[in-house]
Design an enzyme around this catalytic site. Structure first.
Site, PDB file in Angstrom:
ATOM      1  N   ARG A 285      11.769  -5.170   4.960  1.00 67.31           N
ATOM      2  CA  ARG A 285      11.359  -3.808   4.526  1.00 67.31           C
ATOM      3  C   ARG A 285      12.235  -3.150   5.357  1.00 67.31           C
ATOM      4  O   ARG A 285      12.506  -3.060   6.701  1.00 67.31           O
ATOM      5  CB  ARG A 285       9.887  -3.548   5.081  1.00 67.31           C
TER       6      ARG A 285
ATOM      7  N   LYS B  11       0.714  -1.266  -0.050  1.00 69.04           N
ATOM      8  CA  LYS B  11       0.031  -0.227  -0.079  1.00 69.04           C
ATOM      9  C   LYS B  11       0.773   1.343   0.137  1.00 69.04           C
ATOM     10  O   LYS B  11       0.519   2.157  -0.664  1.00 69.04           O
ATOM     11  CB  LYS B  11      -0.940   0.004   1.323  1.00 69.04           C
TER      12      LYS B  11
ATOM     13  N   ARG C  98      -9.479   1.061   8.767  1.00 66.23           N
ATOM     14  CA  ARG C  98      -9.247  -0.525   9.255  1.00 66.23           C
ATOM     15  C   ARG C  98     -10.101  -1.207   9.800  1.00 66.23           C
ATOM     16  O   ARG C  98     -10.103  -2.526  10.273  1.00 66.23           O
ATOM     17  CB  ARG C  98      -7.851  -0.469   9.935  1.00 66.23           C
TER      18      ARG C  98
ATOM     19  N   ARG D  84      -0.214  -8.779  13.521  1.00 63.36           N
ATOM     20  CA  ARG D  84      -0.988  -7.949  12.581  1.00 63.36           C
ATOM     21  C   ARG D  84      -1.826  -8.504  11.632  1.00 63.36           C
ATOM     22  O   ARG D  84      -2.906  -7.676  11.127  1.00 63.36           O
ATOM     23  CB  ARG D  84       0.003  -7.025  12.132  1.00 63.36           C
TER      24      ARG D  84
ATOM     25  N   ARG E  44      11.209  -0.829  10.993  1.00 63.00           N
ATOM     26  CA  ARG E  44      10.132  -0.606  11.952  1.00 63.00           C
ATOM     27  C   ARG E  44      10.329  -1.642  12.974  1.00 63.00           C
ATOM     28  O   ARG E  44      10.222  -2.698  12.860  1.00 63.00           O
ATOM     29  CB  ARG E  44       8.601  -0.846  11.044  1.00 63.00           C
TER      30      ARG E  44
END
Ligand code: ADP
Ligand code: AMP
Length: 209
Positions: free
Chosen positions: A125, A13, A88, A162, A151
């Site tokens: 990431r 996203k 969400r 998640r 992160r």
């Protein structure tokens, strides 16, 4: 144009939001980025949000709804915006509908990917310390000398939670927007350039490749 990017964590996203922003020049609004900025600056909001984010849980609806309502009132949103990571929950989606009426969301792009892809992507990431640009150590490595960070919530256990939270709380939004006739699904596991052009097609814009 008011665009929502929906999909599991790691589907791409943020990557696509950056791309749409460069192409259409409408702001990218990521509730995750806004919350992380608050965590970094140790604000009251950041301290509260961190306790949820570290566990991979959602920050309470009233908090994120408040953030979005304030953000979309800013002048740079007059020509539209890209919402990345919001809404969400059904409650967030309904609050957004109320906040923008009589306007409506134009497009919901549902970027999908399976669990194996998601774990591979999130574990490698990295983001630029300078401007937050999203990289992947294998698929899209940062340029030499670029300082990057990982992160806190991109750890395997947190990623798994998640994903669970996504299925339970965000999953129902797929039918919510399907029923409104504005949701189109894209296979986010494809090559990033292909996903870019599919997204542009959905938005009614010429693909760049
Ligand atoms: P999200 O915002 O949905 O959590 P990101 O855009 O941050 O996802 O992407 C997660 C990771 O996957 C990043 O490291 C990014 O560079 C990488 N990535 C995104 N799209 C693709 C793609 N189509 N192919 C390979 N890697 C991708
Ligand atoms: P993201 O950057 O979109 O992956 O979001 C990172 C984390 O921020 C999530 O795991 C949540 O804890 C929190 N968060 C971001 N957006 C929302 C939202 N719309 N509602 C609730 N929590 C959110």
């Amino acid at each position: 144009m008011k665009i929502i990017l929906l999909g599991p964590p790691g589907a791409g996203k943020g990557t696509q939001a950056e791309f749409i922003y460069r192409h259409l020049n409408i702001p990218q609004i990521s509730t995750g980025d806004i919350l992380r900025e608050n965590v970094k600056n140790n604000t009251d909001l950041g301290i509260m949000a961190k306790s949820y984010m570290d566990k991979g849980e959602l920050v309470p609806d009233d908090v994120v709804i408040g953030i979005i309502k304030t953000r979309i009132k800013k002048d740079d949103c007059n020509g539209g915006y890209i919402l990345d990571g919001f809404p969400r929950t059904i409650e967030q989606a309904k609050a957004l509908d109320r906040a923008i009426q009589p306007d409506k969301i134009d497009n919901v792009v549902f970027i999908n990917a399976n669990e194996e892809t998601i774990i591979k992507r999130l574990s490698l990431r990295r983001q630029s310390k300078k401007d937050g640009t999203i990289y992947h150590l294998k698929f899209n490595p940062p340029p030499e000398g670029e300082e990057v960070f990982q992160r806190d919530d991109d750890k395997e256990d947190t990623i798994k939670n998640r994903l669970k939270v996504y299925i339970q709380q965000t999953g129902p939004l797929i039918n919510y927007y399907k029923d409104k006739g504005i949701l189109v699904e894209v296979d986010g596991s494809k090559d990033v350039n292909l996903v870019n052009s599919l997204v542009l097609k959905i938005l009614g814009k010429e693909p760049v490749i």
